[in-house]
Write a protein that holds these residues in place. Structure first.
Motif, PDB file in Angstrom:
ATOM      1  N   SER A  78       0.793  -1.227   0.000  1.00 40.30           N
ATOM      2  CA  SER A  78       0.000   0.000   0.000  1.00 40.30           C
ATOM      3  C   SER A  78       0.823   1.273   0.000  1.00 40.30           C
ATOM      4  O   SER A  78       0.282   2.345  -0.196  1.00 40.30           O
ATOM      5  CB  SER A  78      -0.927   0.022   1.215  1.00 40.30           C
ATOM      6  OG  SER A  78      -1.853  -1.022   1.139  1.00 40.30           O
ATOM      7  N   SER A  79       2.098   1.191   0.260  1.00 39.87           N
ATOM      8  CA  SER A  79       2.898   2.413   0.302  1.00 39.87           C
ATOM      9  C   SER A  79       4.158   2.247  -0.536  1.00 39.87           C
ATOM     10  O   SER A  79       4.590   1.140  -0.820  1.00 39.87           O
ATOM     11  CB  SER A  79       3.288   2.740   1.739  1.00 39.87           C
ATOM     12  OG  SER A  79       4.119   1.730   2.255  1.00 39.87           O
ATOM     13  N   GLY A  80       4.718   3.367  -0.899  1.00 36.59           N
ATOM     14  CA  GLY A  80       6.006   3.334  -1.582  1.00 36.59           C
ATOM     15  C   GLY A  80       5.958   3.596  -3.065  1.00 36.59           C
ATOM     16  O   GLY A  80       6.900   4.154  -3.603  1.00 36.59           O
ATOM     17  N   LEU A  81       4.924   3.210  -3.749  1.00 38.66           N
ATOM     18  CA  LEU A  81       4.807   3.455  -5.180  1.00 38.66           C
ATOM     19  C   LEU A  81       3.718   4.487  -5.412  1.00 38.66           C
ATOM     20  O   LEU A  81       2.566   4.276  -5.037  1.00 38.66           O
ATOM     21  CB  LEU A  81       4.420   2.177  -5.931  1.00 38.66           C
ATOM     22  CG  LEU A  81       5.527   1.175  -6.173  1.00 38.66           C
ATOM     23  CD1 LEU A  81       5.680   0.273  -4.989  1.00 38.66           C
ATOM     24  CD2 LEU A  81       5.227   0.372  -7.398  1.00 38.66           C
ATOM     25  N   ARG A  82       4.080   5.587  -6.033  1.00 35.22           N
ATOM     26  CA  ARG A  82       3.107   6.640  -6.350  1.00 35.22           C
ATOM     27  C   ARG A  82       3.379   7.116  -7.763  1.00 35.22           C
ATOM     28  O   ARG A  82       4.523   7.318  -8.147  1.00 35.22           O
ATOM     29  CB  ARG A  82       3.217   7.792  -5.363  1.00 35.22           C
ATOM     30  CG  ARG A  82       2.817   7.404  -3.961  1.00 35.22           C
ATOM     31  CD  ARG A  82       2.974   8.571  -3.011  1.00 35.22           C
ATOM     32  NE  ARG A  82       2.752   8.160  -1.655  1.00 35.22           N
ATOM     33  CZ  ARG A  82       1.584   8.201  -1.032  1.00 35.22           C
ATOM     34  NH1 ARG A  82       0.517   8.647  -1.654  1.00 35.22           N
ATOM     35  NH2 ARG A  82       1.457   7.818   0.211  1.00 35.22           N
ATOM     36  N   PHE A  83       2.287   7.294  -8.526  1.00 30.89           N
ATOM     37  CA  PHE A  83       2.422   7.664  -9.922  1.00 30.89           C
ATOM     38  C   PHE A  83       1.455   8.773 -10.288  1.00 30.89           C
ATOM     39  O   PHE A  83       0.356   8.865  -9.733  1.00 30.89           O
ATOM     40  CB  PHE A  83       2.169   6.452 -10.825  1.00 30.89           C
ATOM     41  CG  PHE A  83       3.198   5.373 -10.676  1.00 30.89           C
ATOM     42  CD1 PHE A  83       4.452   5.519 -11.243  1.00 30.89           C
ATOM     43  CD2 PHE A  83       2.912   4.214  -9.979  1.00 30.89           C
ATOM     44  CE1 PHE A  83       5.408   4.531 -11.119  1.00 30.89           C
ATOM     45  CE2 PHE A  83       3.866   3.217  -9.846  1.00 30.89           C
ATOM     46  CZ  PHE A  83       5.115   3.376 -10.419  1.00 30.89           C
ATOM     47  N   ASP A  84       1.860   9.581 -11.277  1.00 35.56           N
ATOM     48  CA  ASP A  84       0.999  10.640 -11.796  1.00 35.56           C
ATOM     49  C   ASP A  84      -0.102  10.071 -12.685  1.00 35.56           C
ATOM     50  O   ASP A  84      -1.199  10.614 -12.744  1.00 35.56           O
ATOM     51  CB  ASP A  84       1.816  11.646 -12.599  1.00 35.56           C
ATOM     52  CG  ASP A  84       2.806  12.374 -11.719  1.00 35.56           C
ATOM     53  OD1 ASP A  84       2.351  13.126 -10.836  1.00 35.56           O
ATOM     54  OD2 ASP A  84       4.019  12.189 -11.899  1.00 35.56           O
TER      55      ASP A  84
END
Length: 172
Positions: A78-84
């Motif tokens: 659930s955390s660590g990867l974030r994308f536009d």
């Protein structure tokens, strides 16, 4: 689907000498298609494809993968990867006997773009399985779900196996 958001308050964060700005307003939008194929009284195949995008997204508003998110990929934490923005394709096979006993198999593929790193998309693959069964106690159901993801090298340190066990009590 689309949403336009306005924050009541915001400020720069991060390194005081080189802060990252947060936008007062941002927009998020989604396009999705899906199809179910019923193979018989107890079997079904589900496929879907989606695009998640936005304008002026920051670290708090970017898309991320989570257990209860529309962008869920099996095995991705659930955390660590974030994308536009994210392109997403998923498939699932279900064997379901009267919503009492169920076996699911999943295959998920995403391509995420973090514009702070450039315009290239990073591939993320997830596989998983889940089982539901009725317990002999108080009419409850157990759902156990395990997923394994294959992440780009940049994200290898955050882990790529997710196990979820839920005890469900239907309302009467």
């Amino acid at each position: 689907n689309g949403t336009w958001n306005k924050r009541l308050g915001w400020r720069a964060w991060g390194d005081p000498l080189d802060p990252e700005e947060s936008a007062a307003t941002y927009a998020k939008y989604t396009a999705m298609v899906s199809r179910d194929f019923v193979l018989g009284p107890f079997q079904k195949i589900h496929i879907d494809g989606a695009w998640f995008g936005g304008d002026d997204l920051d670290r708090l508003s970017r898309y991320q993968f989570g257990l209860f998110e529309a962008t869920r990929i099996h095995g991705v934490p659930s955390s660590g990867l974030r994308f536009d923005d994210i392109l997403l394709a998923r498939g699932a096979y279900s064997f379901n006997v009267f919503d009492q006993y169920r076996l699911d198999l999943f295959l998920d593929q995403a391509w995420g773009r973090d514009r702070t790193l450039g315009e290239n998309r990073q591939p993320i693959t997830g596989i998983g399985t889940a089982i539901n069964f009725r317990t002999p106690w108080w009419g409850t159901l157990v759902r156990a779900d395990i997923g394994k993801a294959f992440l780009p090298d940049r994200y290898k340190g955050i882990g790529s196996t997710v196990v979820q066990v839920m005890l469900q009590k239907p309302l009467r």
